[in-house]
Scaffold this active site. Structure first.
Site, PDB file in Angstrom:
ATOM      1  CG  ASN A  42      -0.269  -0.070   2.503  1.00 29.25           C
ATOM      2  OD1 ASN A  42       0.565   0.784   2.794  1.00 29.25           O
ATOM      3  ND2 ASN A  42      -0.556  -1.086   3.284  1.00 29.25           N
ATOM      4  CB  VAL A  96       0.873 -10.204  -1.053  1.00 28.75           C
ATOM      5  CG1 VAL A  96       2.301 -10.297  -1.552  1.00 28.75           C
ATOM      6  CG2 VAL A  96      -0.031 -11.124  -1.876  1.00 28.75           C
ATOM      7  CG  ASP A  97       2.491  -4.996   2.450  1.00 27.58           C
ATOM      8  OD1 ASP A  97       3.718  -5.164   2.366  1.00 27.58           O
ATOM      9  OD2 ASP A  97       1.961  -3.902   2.669  1.00 27.58           O
ATOM     10  CB  THR A 120      -7.348 -10.117  -7.063  1.00 27.64           C
ATOM     11  OG1 THR A 120      -6.275 -10.913  -6.528  1.00 27.64           O
ATOM     12  CG2 THR A 120      -7.023  -9.691  -8.478  1.00 27.64           C
TER      13      THR A 120
HETATM   14  P1  ADP Z   1      -4.385  -6.118  -2.588  1.00 28.40           P
HETATM   15  O1  ADP Z   1      -4.427  -5.212  -1.382  1.00 28.40           O
HETATM   16  O2  ADP Z   1      -3.559  -5.539  -3.725  1.00 28.40           O
HETATM   17  O3  ADP Z   1      -5.735  -6.592  -2.999  1.00 28.40           O
HETATM   18  P2  ADP Z   1      -3.762  -8.645  -1.215  1.00 28.40           P
HETATM   19  O4  ADP Z   1      -2.435  -8.989  -0.643  1.00 28.40           O
HETATM   20  O5  ADP Z   1      -4.897  -8.420  -0.272  1.00 28.40           O
HETATM   21  O6  ADP Z   1      -3.474  -7.348  -2.125  1.00 28.40           O
HETATM   22  O7  ADP Z   1      -4.220  -9.740  -2.260  1.00 28.40           O
HETATM   23  C1  ADP Z   1      -3.712  -9.885  -3.560  1.00 28.40           C
HETATM   24  C2  ADP Z   1      -3.876 -11.333  -3.994  1.00 28.40           C
HETATM   25  O8  ADP Z   1      -2.856 -12.118  -3.393  1.00 28.40           O
HETATM   26  C3  ADP Z   1      -5.185 -11.996  -3.574  1.00 28.40           C
HETATM   27  O9  ADP Z   1      -5.653 -12.766  -4.677  1.00 28.40           O
HETATM   28  C4  ADP Z   1      -4.804 -12.867  -2.398  1.00 28.40           C
HETATM   29  O10 ADP Z   1      -5.609 -14.030  -2.312  1.00 28.40           O
HETATM   30  C5  ADP Z   1      -3.408 -13.269  -2.773  1.00 28.40           C
HETATM   31  N1  ADP Z   1      -2.493 -13.636  -1.667  1.00 28.40           N
HETATM   32  C6  ADP Z   1      -2.598 -13.407  -0.330  1.00 28.40           C
HETATM   33  N2  ADP Z   1      -1.525 -13.896   0.322  1.00 28.40           N
HETATM   34  C7  ADP Z   1      -0.710 -14.448  -0.625  1.00 28.40           C
HETATM   35  C8  ADP Z   1       0.548 -15.134  -0.603  1.00 28.40           C
HETATM   36  N3  ADP Z   1       1.204 -15.343   0.542  1.00 28.40           N
HETATM   37  N4  ADP Z   1       1.075 -15.558  -1.793  1.00 28.40           N
HETATM   38  C9  ADP Z   1       0.438 -15.339  -2.966  1.00 28.40           C
HETATM   39  N5  ADP Z   1      -0.748 -14.702  -3.045  1.00 28.40           N
HETATM   40  C10 ADP Z   1      -1.313 -14.276  -1.902  1.00 28.40           C
END
Ligand code: ADP
Length: 177
Positions: free
Chosen positions: A28, A37-38, A127
């Protein structure tokens, strides 16, 4: 141009477990951590990543990183050389923000190429918490990578966390000419 675009590989799994030159973080604009992911990247990569993010905030990115832009830090303890942080747009039903989402992929690839990365792992940006529908997110992701020459990047690995996301990316990829 398009013939220099990287090869696309789909993997179902956790992006923090990938062994690649660069892992892209769905960050973000604060660059100071979040969920999804973050959160996973900072947890597994350790405090070095956050320390570099703080330094970026104290220097070039006083106001944070703008949506659609990308910036690199160390990958800390991850099995990668770099983390590339990019800020996806929050999905909106009243405004088309597709170009900003495409920009995340394009700018991340530009940063990766500048670092000399050959292999790059992307999550499905926007997503998750940011609410972008997975099918449209997959179309934008795949189309943009296919249109972006990013020498020396030869492989882009989309790492999809769950089976529906993986299946959607696979369907979109196989439907493209
Ligand atoms: P954003 O805030 O950009 O939507 P998110 O991290 O919430 O980012 O989610 C982005 C995508 O990554 C989603 O499809 C989520 O299911 C997926 N995701 C979450 N954790 C992981 C991970 N550890 N590795 C790969 N994909 C992930």
């Amino acid at each position: 141009m398009t013939n220099a675009a990287p090869a696309i590989i789909l993997v179902r799994g956790d992006i923090t477990e990938q062994r690649v030159d660069a892992i892209v973080n769905a960050a973000n604009s604060s660059l100071l951590g979040g969920g999804g992911v973050d959160g996973a990247i900072h947890r597994k990569g350790g405090p070095e990543i956050l320390a570099e993010c703080r330094a970026l905030r104290a220097s070039r990115y006083g106001k944070g990183l703008a949506t659609g832009q990308a910036v690199a830090t160390t990958a800390g303890r991850l099995d990668a050389a770099h983390v590339i942080h990019t800020v996806g747009p929050v999905h909106s039903t009243s405004e088309d923000r597709s170009e900003l989402l495409a920009s995340c992929y394009r700018e991340s690839l530009r940063v990766a190429a500048g670092l000399g990365a050959r292999t790059v792992a992307f999550p499905a940006i926007s997503t998750g918490i940011y609410g972008w529908p997975i099918d449209d997110g997959a179309r934008i992701a795949i189309r943009t990578v296919r249109e972006t020459a990013a020498d020396p990047v030869v492989e882009v690995r989309f790492v999809l966390f769950d089976e529906p996301a993986y299946q959607t990316f696979e369907a979109v990829l196989s439907a493209m000419p």
